[in-house]
Design a protein around this motif. Structure first.
Motif, PDB file in Angstrom:
ATOM      1  N   SER A  85      57.689 -26.938  20.275  1.00  0.00           N
ATOM      2  CA  SER A  85      56.834 -28.123  20.194  1.00  0.00           C
ATOM      3  C   SER A  85      55.692 -27.920  19.210  1.00  0.00           C
ATOM      4  CB  SER A  85      56.286 -28.475  21.584  1.00  0.00           C
ATOM      5  OG  SER A  85      57.332 -28.714  22.498  1.00  0.00           O
ATOM      6  N   LEU A  86      56.036 -27.458  18.039  1.00  0.00           N
ATOM      7  CA  LEU A  86      55.024 -27.110  17.052  1.00  0.00           C
ATOM      8  C   LEU A  86      54.260 -28.336  16.567  1.00  0.00           C
ATOM      9  CD1 LEU A  86      57.013 -24.392  15.169  1.00  0.00           C
ATOM     10  CD2 LEU A  86      54.730 -24.079  16.148  1.00  0.00           C
ATOM     11  N   LYS A  87      52.987 -28.115  16.307  1.00  0.00           N
ATOM     12  CA  LYS A  87      52.078 -29.149  15.849  1.00  0.00           C
ATOM     13  C   LYS A  87      51.513 -28.765  14.488  1.00  0.00           C
ATOM     14  CE  LYS A  87      50.521 -29.799  20.629  1.00  0.00           C
ATOM     15  NZ  LYS A  87      49.344 -29.775  21.532  1.00  0.00           N
ATOM     16  N   PRO A  88      51.078 -29.742  13.716  1.00  0.00           N
ATOM     17  CA  PRO A  88      50.474 -29.410  12.419  1.00  0.00           C
ATOM     18  C   PRO A  88      49.310 -28.426  12.543  1.00  0.00           C
ATOM     19  CG  PRO A  88      50.960 -31.739  12.506  1.00  0.00           C
ATOM     20  CD  PRO A  88      51.241 -31.196  13.887  1.00  0.00           C
ATOM     21  N   GLU A  89      48.557 -28.495  13.624  1.00  0.00           N
ATOM     22  CA  GLU A  89      47.437 -27.591  13.811  1.00  0.00           C
ATOM     23  C   GLU A  89      47.849 -26.152  14.116  1.00  0.00           C
ATOM     24  OE1 GLU A  89      47.163 -30.596  17.329  1.00  0.00           O
ATOM     25  OE2 GLU A  89      47.978 -30.562  15.298  1.00  0.00           O
ATOM     26  N   ASP A  90      49.143 -25.909  14.270  1.00  0.00           N
ATOM     27  CA  ASP A  90      49.648 -24.549  14.399  1.00  0.00           C
ATOM     28  C   ASP A  90      49.839 -23.878  13.040  1.00  0.00           C
ATOM     29  OD1 ASP A  90      49.864 -24.580  17.261  1.00  0.00           O
ATOM     30  OD2 ASP A  90      51.735 -25.709  17.072  1.00  0.00           O
ATOM     31  N   THR A  91      49.674 -24.620  11.979  1.00  0.00           N
ATOM     32  CA  THR A  91      49.837 -24.068  10.644  1.00  0.00           C
ATOM     33  C   THR A  91      48.840 -22.935  10.421  1.00  0.00           C
ATOM     34  OG1 THR A  91      50.693 -26.122   9.712  1.00  0.00           O
ATOM     35  CG2 THR A  91      49.690 -24.564   8.184  1.00  0.00           C
ATOM     36  N   ALA A  92      49.353 -21.764  10.090  1.00  0.00           N
ATOM     37  CA  ALA A  92      48.511 -20.584   9.946  1.00  0.00           C
ATOM     38  C   ALA A  92      49.354 -19.423   9.457  1.00  0.00           C
ATOM     39  CB  ALA A  92      47.860 -20.215  11.288  1.00  0.00           C
ATOM     40  N   VAL A  93      48.671 -18.346   9.100  1.00  0.00           N
ATOM     41  CA  VAL A  93      49.330 -17.071   8.897  1.00  0.00           C
ATOM     42  C   VAL A  93      49.319 -16.344  10.228  1.00  0.00           C
ATOM     43  CG1 VAL A  93      49.344 -14.881   7.658  1.00  0.00           C
ATOM     44  CG2 VAL A  93      48.629 -16.972   6.489  1.00  0.00           C
ATOM     45  N   TYR A  94      50.483 -15.912  10.666  1.00  0.00           N
ATOM     46  CA  TYR A  94      50.624 -15.246  11.956  1.00  0.00           C
ATOM     47  C   TYR A  94      50.787 -13.747  11.746  1.00  0.00           C
ATOM     48  CZ  TYR A  94      50.970 -19.662  14.411  1.00  0.00           C
ATOM     49  OH  TYR A  94      50.689 -20.894  14.954  1.00  0.00           O
ATOM     50  N   TYR A  95      50.017 -12.974  12.505  1.00  0.00           N
ATOM     51  CA  TYR A  95      49.990 -11.528  12.386  1.00  0.00           C
ATOM     52  C   TYR A  95      50.390 -10.856  13.692  1.00  0.00           C
ATOM     53  CZ  TYR A  95      47.072 -12.412   8.267  1.00  0.00           C
ATOM     54  OH  TYR A  95      46.578 -12.851   7.065  1.00  0.00           O
ATOM     55  N   CYS A  96      51.122  -9.789  13.569  1.00  0.00           N
ATOM     56  CA  CYS A  96      51.465  -8.925  14.681  1.00  0.00           C
ATOM     57  C   CYS A  96      50.480  -7.759  14.722  1.00  0.00           C
ATOM     58  CB  CYS A  96      52.897  -8.416  14.486  1.00  0.00           C
ATOM     59  SG  CYS A  96      53.476  -7.220  15.688  1.00  0.00           S
ATOM     60  N   LYS A  97      50.053  -7.385  15.918  1.00  0.00           N
ATOM     61  CA  LYS A  97      49.120  -6.271  16.068  1.00  0.00           C
ATOM     62  C   LYS A  97      49.564  -5.328  17.170  1.00  0.00           C
ATOM     63  CE  LYS A  97      45.210  -6.577  18.283  1.00  0.00           C
ATOM     64  NZ  LYS A  97      45.350  -5.413  19.191  1.00  0.00           N
ATOM     65  N   ALA A  98      49.386  -4.038  16.928  1.00  0.00           N
ATOM     66  CA  ALA A  98      49.633  -3.005  17.923  1.00  0.00           C
ATOM     67  C   ALA A  98      48.332  -2.289  18.249  1.00  0.00           C
ATOM     68  CB  ALA A  98      50.664  -2.001  17.419  1.00  0.00           C
ATOM     69  N   LEU A  99      48.119  -2.006  19.522  1.00  0.00           N
ATOM     70  CA  LEU A  99      46.992  -1.194  19.956  1.00  0.00           C
ATOM     71  C   LEU A  99      47.514   0.202  20.241  1.00  0.00           C
ATOM     72  CD1 LEU A  99      44.001  -0.974  20.758  1.00  0.00           C
ATOM     73  CD2 LEU A  99      44.666  -1.709  23.052  1.00  0.00           C
ATOM     74  N   ILE A 100      47.103   1.157  19.431  1.00  0.00           N
ATOM     75  CA  ILE A 100      47.593   2.521  19.518  1.00  0.00           C
ATOM     76  C   ILE A 100      46.405   3.469  19.608  1.00  0.00           C
ATOM     77  CG2 ILE A 100      49.033   4.296  18.473  1.00  0.00           C
ATOM     78  CD1 ILE A 100      50.346   2.018  16.824  1.00  0.00           C
ATOM     79  N   ARG A 101      46.230   4.073  20.749  1.00  0.00           N
ATOM     80  CA  ARG A 101      45.143   5.023  20.990  1.00  0.00           C
ATOM     81  C   ARG A 101      43.788   4.460  20.567  1.00  0.00           C
ATOM     82  NH1 ARG A 101      46.187  10.150  22.446  1.00  0.00           N
ATOM     83  NH2 ARG A 101      48.387  10.764  22.590  1.00  0.00           N
ATOM     84  N   GLY A 102      43.543   3.231  20.942  1.00  0.00           N
ATOM     85  CA  GLY A 102      42.260   2.610  20.689  1.00  0.00           C
ATOM     86  C   GLY A 102      42.084   1.999  19.316  1.00  0.00           C
ATOM     87  N   TYR A 103      43.095   2.104  18.463  1.00  0.00           N
ATOM     88  CA  TYR A 103      43.026   1.540  17.125  1.00  0.00           C
ATOM     89  C   TYR A 103      43.958   0.354  16.992  1.00  0.00           C
ATOM     90  CZ  TYR A 103      40.497   5.711  15.585  1.00  0.00           C
ATOM     91  OH  TYR A 103      39.571   6.713  15.431  1.00  0.00           O
ATOM     92  N   ASN A 104      43.526  -0.614  16.238  1.00  0.00           N
ATOM     93  CA  ASN A 104      44.339  -1.785  15.944  1.00  0.00           C
ATOM     94  C   ASN A 104      45.094  -1.590  14.641  1.00  0.00           C
ATOM     95  OD1 ASN A 104      43.537  -3.320  18.210  1.00  0.00           O
ATOM     96  ND2 ASN A 104      41.666  -3.947  17.152  1.00  0.00           N
TER      97      ASN A 104
END
Length: 116
Positions: A85-104
């Motif tokens: 159900s995507l909306k125009p306001e979902d337009t963005a760059v999407y990033y994946c992040k991992a938390l590893i030993r306190g670091y992003n």
């Protein structure tokens, strides 16, 4: 060593769906909390969804709750973001992040554009 590679972005019509994937390597994926973030044009990066190492807990931004689903496959070292159900306001760059030993650790991002 740590690598996060997003894929699955693209152009989609309002009401449509996309599934983003983040392939992880260089660390023990199954022990790391993972999250998806997005950066809307001209805005700060914001949290979209979060998932604990064994998927026991998931959290979503209010703006996407009920439409997006975060999941992970620890056997494949991959985290997903199913976007419906995507909306125009979902337009963005999407990033994946991992938390590893306190670091992003961040992926390179993938563009999602919702437009008719």
């Amino acid at each position: 060593q740590v690598q996060l590679v997003e894929s699955g972005g693209g152009l989609v019509q309002p009401g449509g769906s996309l599934r983003l994937s983040c392939a992880a390597s260089g660390f023990t994926f199954s022990s790391s909390a993972m999250s998806w973030h997005r950066q809307l044009p001209g805005q700060e990066r914001e949290l979209v969804a979060f998932i604990t190492p064994t998927a026991g807990s998931r959290n979503y931004a209010d703006s996407v709750k009920g439409r997006f689903t975060i999941s992970r496959d620890n056997a494949k070292n991959t985290v997903y973001l199913q976007m419906n159900s995507l909306k125009p306001e979902d337009t963005a760059v999407y990033y994946c992040k991992a938390l590893i030993r306190g670091y992003n650790y961040w992926g390179q991002g993938t563009q999602v554009t919702v437009s008719s």
